[in-house]
Structures are given as C-alpha cells and as structure tokens.
Design an enzyme around this catalytic site. Structure first.
Site, PDB file in Angstrom:
ATOM      1  N   ASP A   7       0.859  -1.173   0.000  1.00  0.00           N
ATOM      2  CA  ASP A   7       0.000   0.000   0.000  1.00  0.00           C
ATOM      3  C   ASP A   7       0.907   1.238   0.000  1.00  0.00           C
ATOM      4  OD1 ASP A   7      -2.264   1.668   0.360  1.00  0.00           O
ATOM      5  OD2 ASP A   7      -2.013   1.597   2.532  1.00  0.00           O
ATOM      6  N   GLU A   9      -0.297   4.996   0.957  1.00  0.00           N
ATOM      7  CA  GLU A   9      -0.578   5.934   2.047  1.00  0.00           C
ATOM      8  C   GLU A   9      -0.680   5.193   3.379  1.00  0.00           C
ATOM      9  OE1 GLU A   9      -3.572   9.079   1.106  1.00  0.00           O
ATOM     10  OE2 GLU A   9      -3.705   7.979  -0.780  1.00  0.00           O
TER      11      GLU A   9
END
Length: 199
Positions: A7, A9
C-alpha cells in the site's frame, strides 16, 4: 517468482487526505479507509466536501507537493527493490501520486484516475477495476507469481489475506483486533525482515 505488493498511504507516505484536511482546515476530510471500509462511498463523500468548499485538484496538489515520504521509507523501498520485484498498489489517483513517486525513486505504481473538469473541479473518479488490490494480486497469481503484501487499512485486507504472506503495517488497534492472525508490524526493519523470511 515473488512480487511484493505494498500500500502507499500510511505505509510509505502520510495519508494525503489527512494532510489536506489539516492544510485546508476541514477536519471532516481526515476520514480515511481506516475509518470507512467502503472506498466508493468515502470518495463520493470527499468529492461532495470539496465541491461544498469550492476546492479542486490544484488545491489538493498544492498540499501533496509539500508531503515527504515517511522517515526511512525510501531506504526501505530501495533495499526491498534490490531483493525482489515491488509494486505499489494504491487506491490513490495518478494526478495525486506523481510527486510522491518521484520522492520514492519512481517505483512501479498501480492506481486509479480522477475525472477533472477544465476549471480543476474533481467531478468523478475512475477505479481500474472492482476491488483493485485483491483483483491485482489475483491477476499476478494467474501469471504464476506469488505475492507478499503489506498495508494498513480495510482496503488492503483483500490483498493481504490472498497473498502467500501478508502483514499489517502501522494499522489501527481495531483492525489488529479484528485480524489477530495477521502479523502487525510497526517499523521498516520489522517489515523488511518479515518479507525477507517470506521470500
């Protein structure tokens, strides 16, 4: 062949919408996929809030230009990319991500796209596919790849659970409690060691 799927953020860079909420003085925009599992609902709500305040893409991009990767993120990513293939799979948007990718050394990014009017108003968003992260790791599996995944939010759980090894990274206590079977790590050294062991 292994591919690590990360991922963006909350894992490598701070949450864009939290930074923008602080800069714009709109605290309700601090809501993220850690709070709202339904990404479609969350984004539609965000666009309504932007429209209500007369804010558009240039306003968000001005905040993003000031965001730096989390301390240690670039070194972690550089070392990881020397060991194996890495893809960042994010529900963010191409128009948001470019300055962040430059600061991270241009890693491979799979993300989505905003629909923007000529005046800079964000009118809609286009997701690459349904359940983008889970769909992407399953597509990699269909090509004979094995995936190792890490993320911090509800929208990462599909790819984490579907991978041969998966890790929560700097997640919430609520998600840790909901998925006690998933290793929950807090530092890049821990995450790198866990990925190396899985490789």
């Amino acid at each position: 062949m292994n591919v690590v799927c990360l991922d963006l953020e909350g894992v490598l860079v701070p949450e864009i919408w939290i930074a923008f909420a602080e800069e714009a003085g709109i605290p309700e925009l601090k809501r993220t996929t850690r709070d709202e599992p339904d990404y479609d609902k969350l984004m539609k709500w965000r666009l309504d809030v932007l429209a209500e305040h007369g804010l558009g893409l240039p306003d968000v991009q001005a905040t993003i230009a000031k965001i730096d990767p989390m301390p240690g993120a670039r070194a972690f990513l550089d070392e990881l990319r020397s060991l194996t293939q890495v893809i960042i799979i994010s529900d963010t948007f191409e128009q948001f991500a470019k300055p962040l990718m430059e600061k991270l050394g241009w890693p491979t990014l799979f993300c989505n796209e905003l629909v923007v009017a000529e005046d800079g108003t964000i009118t809609d968003f286009a997701m690459r596919c349904p359940e983008t992260k889970l769909t992407t790791v399953r597509a990699l599996h269909s090509c004979g790849m094995q995936t190792i995944a890490a993320g911090d939010s509800h929208n990462d759980l599909g790819m984490i659970l579907d991978s041969k090894a998966g890790f929560l990274f700097r997640t919430t206590d609520a998600i840790k409690a909901e998925y006690p079977e998933l290793p929950a790590l807090e530092t890049y050294d821990e995450l790198l060691a866990a990925i190396k062991a899985a490789l």
